[in-house]
Design a protein around this motif. Structure first.
Motif, PDB file in Angstrom:
ATOM      1  N   UNK A  46       0.836  -1.204   0.000  1.00 20.98           N
ATOM      2  CA  UNK A  46       0.000   0.000   0.000  1.00 20.98           C
ATOM      3  C   UNK A  46       0.873   1.257   0.000  1.00 20.98           C
ATOM      4  N   UNK A  47       1.936   1.234   0.789  1.00 18.91           N
ATOM      5  CA  UNK A  47       2.818   2.398   0.827  1.00 18.91           C
ATOM      6  C   UNK A  47       3.472   2.649  -0.534  1.00 18.91           C
ATOM      7  N   UNK A  48       3.836   1.588  -1.238  1.00 16.49           N
ATOM      8  CA  UNK A  48       4.441   1.759  -2.563  1.00 16.49           C
ATOM      9  C   UNK A  48       3.455   2.370  -3.550  1.00 16.49           C
ATOM     10  N   UNK A  49       2.189   1.954  -3.468  1.00 14.31           N
ATOM     11  CA  UNK A  49       1.158   2.513  -4.349  1.00 14.31           C
ATOM     12  C   UNK A  49       1.027   4.013  -4.122  1.00 14.31           C
ATOM     13  N   UNK A  50       0.925   4.412  -2.856  1.00 11.28           N
ATOM     14  CA  UNK A  50       0.755   5.834  -2.553  1.00 11.28           C
ATOM     15  C   UNK A  50       2.037   6.625  -2.808  1.00 11.28           C
ATOM     16  N   UNK A  51       3.178   6.016  -2.598  1.00  9.87           N
ATOM     17  CA  UNK A  51       4.431   6.717  -2.894  1.00  9.87           C
ATOM     18  C   UNK A  51       4.514   7.065  -4.372  1.00  9.87           C
ATOM     19  N   UNK A  52       4.126   6.124  -5.233  1.00 11.93           N
ATOM     20  CA  UNK A  52       4.143   6.396  -6.671  1.00 11.93           C
ATOM     21  C   UNK A  52       3.185   7.530  -7.012  1.00 11.93           C
ATOM     22  N   UNK A  79       1.227   6.837   7.780  1.00 11.54           N
ATOM     23  CA  UNK A  79       2.653   6.690   8.108  1.00 11.54           C
ATOM     24  C   UNK A  79       3.524   7.267   6.987  1.00 11.54           C
ATOM     25  N   UNK A  80       3.136   6.998   5.738  1.00 13.72           N
ATOM     26  CA  UNK A  80       3.921   7.468   4.594  1.00 13.72           C
ATOM     27  C   UNK A  80       3.954   8.990   4.528  1.00 13.72           C
ATOM     28  N   UNK A  81       2.783   9.644   4.581  1.00 15.38           N
ATOM     29  CA  UNK A  81       2.767  11.103   4.447  1.00 15.38           C
ATOM     30  C   UNK A  81       3.390  11.773   5.667  1.00 15.38           C
ATOM     31  N   UNK A  87       5.655  17.746   9.588  1.00 17.60           N
ATOM     32  CA  UNK A  87       4.958  18.833  10.270  1.00 17.60           C
ATOM     33  C   UNK A  87       3.496  18.949   9.844  1.00 17.60           C
ATOM     34  N   UNK A  88       3.088  18.158   8.868  1.00 20.26           N
ATOM     35  CA  UNK A  88       1.728  18.269   8.334  1.00 20.26           C
ATOM     36  C   UNK A  88       0.692  17.770   9.339  1.00 20.26           C
ATOM     37  N   UNK A 111       1.859   6.589  17.107  1.00 20.82           N
ATOM     38  CA  UNK A 111       3.175   7.214  16.933  1.00 20.82           C
ATOM     39  C   UNK A 111       3.170   8.277  15.835  1.00 20.82           C
ATOM     40  N   UNK A 112       2.065   8.420  15.120  1.00 16.08           N
ATOM     41  CA  UNK A 112       1.971   9.403  14.030  1.00 16.08           C
ATOM     42  C   UNK A 112       1.659  10.769  14.625  1.00 16.08           C
TER      43      UNK A 112
END
Length: 216
Positions: A46-52, A79-81, A87-88, A111-112
């Motif tokens: 899932x993280x790879x999909x959103x990273x792309x 977690x990715x963003x 700071x977002x 932890x986010x």
């Protein structure tokens, strides 16, 4: 985690809710993931999909102060963003309280930083917002199993998203029977919004922005 869990996916626990009857916590290859409706809903995939999507569909110097995640799931996109823009301010919306509980217990969402999580229907949440820019970026991943809710495909809903967020990215499945459904959805958007796309092997990601003078 034992050797067998590195080689073969092992179901650690099953859950049921009023929204999802097939929720599994799965151990595989040294990590734990969440599966729903037979589809992987968290983790590295899932993280790879959103990273792309973020790499391909956003301006290179983009730096959001506020991010809306519709379909929070187990928190992989959060977690990715958060790592990319620490700071977002992140607002997550998740319909299923069972999934929220799983995310808190097993996927370290506490932890986010700067995260606010709402147990609410995405349609209701968006409709309750004032029609003015409130989020710099919105990511939409609102599947129930393998079904994308039809009410979230409506032009009225998409228009409201572009009113509260200048950048909207929607994740859609894109293999087999899902391809024509996703392409039809994109085709219906084109006359009303500025769109661009990227894709992975299994997913089609659509960036949507309000066209100047169109849809007001």
């Amino acid at each position: 985690m034992n050797l067998k869990q590195y080689l073969i996916p092992q179901t650690l626990k099953r859950f049921h809710s009023q929204y999802n009857n097939d929720i599994e916590l799965v151990a595989f290859s040294g990590s734990t993931r969440l599966d729903m409706g037979g589809l992987t809903q968290s983790g590295e995939i899932i993280e790879k999909i959103w990273k792309k999507a973020l790499d391909d569909l956003l301006p290179q110097d983009f730096s959001p102060h506020s991010i809306l995640l519709l379909g929070f799931g187990a928190g992989s996109a959060a977690h990715l963003v958060s790592r990319r823009w620490p700071k977002a301010r992140i607002t997550g919306v998740e319909l299923d309280p069972v999934v929220i509980d799983i995310a808190r217990k097993h996927f370290k969402i506490s932890s986010i930083p700067h995260l606010t999580l709402h147990n609410q229907d995405a349609l209701d949440f968006v409709n309750q917002q004032d029609s003015q820019l409130q989020f710099d970026l919105t990511l939409v991943d609102c599947y129930l199993g393998d079904q994308f809710p039809l009410q979230l495909e409506s032009l009225k809903f998409i228009k409201k998203l572009t009113q509260i967020s200048p950048f909207v990215i929607i994740n859609r499945l894109f293999w087999g029977k899902y391809q024509p459904l996703t392409l039809d959805f994109h085709h219906r958007l084109k006359p009303h919004f500025a769109t661009s796309t990227t894709r992975t092997t299994s997913n089609y990601l659509i960036s949507i922005q309000k066209q100047r003078g169109v849809g007001d």
